[in-house]
Design an enzyme around this catalytic site. Structure first.
Site, short mmCIF file in Angstrom:
data_model
loop_
_atom_site.label_atom_id
_atom_site.label_comp_id
_atom_site.label_asym_id
_atom_site.label_seq_id
_atom_site.Cartn_x
_atom_site.Cartn_y
_atom_site.Cartn_z
N HIS A 133 0.79 -1.42 -0.16
CA HIS A 133 -0.06 -0.21 -0.19
C HIS A 133 0.99 1.23 0.05
O HIS A 133 2.07 1.24 0.61
CB HIS A 133 -0.84 -0.39 1.94
N ASP A 210 3.24 -4.71 7.95
CA ASP A 210 1.87 -3.96 8.17
C ASP A 210 1.13 -5.23 7.56
O ASP A 210 0.50 -5.59 7.17
CB ASP A 210 2.07 -3.20 6.23
N GLN A 213 -4.47 -5.21 7.06
CA GLN A 213 -5.76 -6.28 6.03
C GLN A 213 -5.56 -8.01 6.91
O GLN A 213 -6.55 -8.50 6.24
CB GLN A 213 -5.30 -6.30 4.43
N LYS A 236 -10.82 -1.01 10.29
CA LYS A 236 -10.42 -2.27 9.54
C LYS A 236 -11.08 -3.10 9.88
O LYS A 236 -11.06 -4.33 9.56
CB LYS A 236 -8.71 -2.22 8.68
N CYS A 374 -4.85 2.33 -3.94
CA CYS A 374 -3.60 3.23 -2.79
C CYS A 374 -2.87 1.56 -3.37
O CYS A 374 -1.88 1.82 -2.39
CB CYS A 374 -3.52 3.16 -1.28
#
Ligand SMILES: Cc1ncc(COP(=O)(O)O)c(C=O)c1O
Lengths: 416, 147
Positions: A133, A210, A213, A236, A374
């Protein structure tokens, strides 16, 4: 499978009951049932989160870490309780390792501007993947410009998988940091974290994960992962916007300089000399998002109450159905066909631009993301300007999928 | 609100068979437009005779609205001088955004685009080519009034 899950009676996953927890799902769009298929961009909130924030606002708000009065103590307890909740969620060794940020983006920028900026220089390298991202690309580009370090990018293949051989070949003693996403937001790919991290360790690099998600779909244990930093956003994860977490290994955080100055991050201030606060406050300058943290804790409670494994199984079943249903549509191409995927399907439809498709689906009550997600390098790799992305969450159901498929048929009619 | 109002036949037709598609080489003016929301890109090339647009082409990948809008725009501005193009651009801008705007007849075929008013997220798709045109004319040194 853990002992509790094994001994618990296998209950049916009651998606109708779960949907009832999310007020927005019973609203309509342009007179149609809302099929919310954009959970990967931001998940909806259950009543448990809405009410926890509401309760706090009504009865417990004051500034934290300041007042001697009872209300301030109540707010501080709730805020720090949320931190403890995050610590247990991530299986972090201590609360001191859990820093509240505005979200994943700010968490990554914190590491870039505090850790990387203070110790990288020419000859040093940061290694990321092609699937990142923008939030895990641009902060590193900025710090490379500031320090003279170099950004390296590990390639992906046509299925949307990381090319592990190429990734390992890019690792060297110059690699100071490997920063990668556990799950690609644009393609759904679940990256092989254990192998990536082991290889990074062998090269002597630190690792930032990261997990934006990942946390909504899988149990994330920072000690089992053996990374150094991990970032995620509450929104999220069925929590509020404007709040997220940077987890960092204590030994690493302790040696890092603060990145923003102000109140809360100091112990004493004089014009000659300021001493910084201890962890995690050293990295939390200014009045924090208190109600956000409380909402995040409620969201974690909610998700763990459903059972992340059960949510995952439900989403995977939907993903399989959706993949089969969409594959059967003539002219539809699924972008990203990794073996392990989170509940995300990116696709294009011949002759209909994703942006038009987004509008047509919206007219049918189907909310999807149309754009570059993104992740412009991913779009460029697959030579598309944009895709339509449908993503599933704990509340997604077969009716959402049926509505999507019907709306795609409608798009075909409009565009002939 | 009806999809048919957005995707009128004129628009679907210009999307399928864009007019004046391609590039002029050499060109007296050129500009690139980019809509970061959907990743659409548009390149305009023009030939000018004094203040008059004598030829115009567009090229790029875009959604139906942006493609049709660019196609319709090239037809509308071909042969016009810069002042009247400027006037037309102001009319289009209002016609695409203001609900109660009674567009003058100069709008012509471009009226097919007014359905975007009901779809705020798509207005930028329709106006991208006009911004690009303004940039191209401005850069060409031809006299563009900003009023
Ligand atoms: C993989 C990934 N990383 C980072 C982010 C940025 O998260 P936020 O905008 O909440 O900071 C996102 C959000 O889309 C994401 O999907």
């Amino acid at each position: 499978m853990n002992a509790a899950a094994r001994s618990a009676p296998l209950q049916r996953y009651d998606v109708a009951r779960i949907r009832a927890d999310f007020p927005v799902l019973s609203t309509t769009v342009r007179g149609k049932r809302l099929a919310f298929l954009d959970t990967a961009a931001s998940a909806q909130r259950p009543l448990a989160v809405i009410e926890a924030v509401d309760r706090y606002e009504r009865s417990s708000h004051a500034n934290v870490h300041r007042g001697v009065y009872q209300l301030s103590q109540k707010a501080t307890d709730a805020f720090e309780g949320a931190r403890t909740r995050v610590q247990r969620f991530l299986n972090a060794a201590s609360e001191r390792e859990c820093i509240f940020t505005r979200g994943t983006t700010e968490a990554i920028n914190l590491v870039a501007q505090s850790w990387a900026r203070s110790r990288l220089g020419p000859g040093d390298e940061i290694l990321i993947t092609w699937m990142e991202h923008h939030a895990n690309i641009v902060p590193w580009q900025m710090v490379c410009q500031q320090t003279g370090a170099t950004l390296k990018v590990a390639p992906i293949d046509r299925n949307g998988e990381l090319r592990l051989d190429a990734f390992e070949a890019l690792l060297s003693p110059r690699t100071r940091l490997v920063a990668f996403t556990l799950v690609s937001n644009a393609l759904g790919t679940v990256l092989p974290a254990a192998r990536i991290i082991a290889a990074a360790r062998r090269a002597g690099a630190l690792v930032l994960v990261d997990a934006a998600q990942a946390v909504p779909h899988q149990k994330v244990d920072v000690q089992a992962l053996d990374c150094d930093f991990l970032a995620f956003s509450a929104h999220k994860l069925y929590g509020p916007t404007g709040i997220g977490v940077l987890w960092g290994r204590e030994a690493v955080l302790r040696d890092m300089p603060p990145w923003q100055g102000g109140g809360d991050m100091i112990l004493t201030v004089s014009f000659e000399c300021t001493t910084y606060n201890t962890l995690p406050y050293k990295f939390e300058a200014g009045t924090p998002n208190i109600s956000g943290a409380i909402g995040l804790a409620a969201a974690i409670d909610y998700l763990e109450g459903l059972g992340i494994e059960r949510v995952h199984a439900h989403e995977q079943a939907l993903l399989r159905q959706a993949t089969a249903a969409l594959t059967a549509i003539p002219g539809l191409t699924i972008v990203g066909q990794a073996a392990h995927k989170a509940a995300v399907i990116s696709f294009t439809l011949d002759g209909v631009h994703p942006h038009d498709l987004g509008t047509i689906l919206d007219a049918e009550g189907v909310a999807v993301r149309a754009g570059h997600h993104c992740a412009m390098p991913v779009m460029e790799f697959f030579d598309v300007a944009a895709t339509v992305r449908a993503s599933f969450g704990c509340y997604s159901d077969e009716a959402d999928l049926a509505q999507l498929v019907a709306a795609l048929g409608h798009a075909r009619e409009v565009f002939g | 609100m009806d999809l048919k109002d957005l995707y009128r036949d004129v628009i679907l037709d210009h999307n399928k068979r864009p007019r004046n598609f391609g590039a002029l080489e050499p060109a007296d003016a050129r500009a690139e437009g980019h809509n970061p929301l959907c990743g659409d890109r548009l390149t305009l090339t023009l030939r000018l005779d004094g203040n008059r647009v004598t030829d115009i082409r567009f090229e790029g990948k875009g959604c139906a609205i942006s493609t049709a809008s660019a196609s319709l725009m090239t037809e509308a501005v071909l042969g016009k001088d810069i002042d009247s193009i400027d006037g037309l651009r102001a009319i289009v801008q209002r016609a695409l955004t203001e609900h109660d705007y009674a567009a003058p007849p100069e709008l012509g075929k471009l009226a097919a685009l007014t359905g975007v008013r009901e779809f705020p997220a798509r207005v930028k798709c329709a106006t991208l080519c006009w911004h690009t045109l303004a940039a191209a004319l401005e850069r060409s040194g031809a006299n563009v009034s900003t009023e």
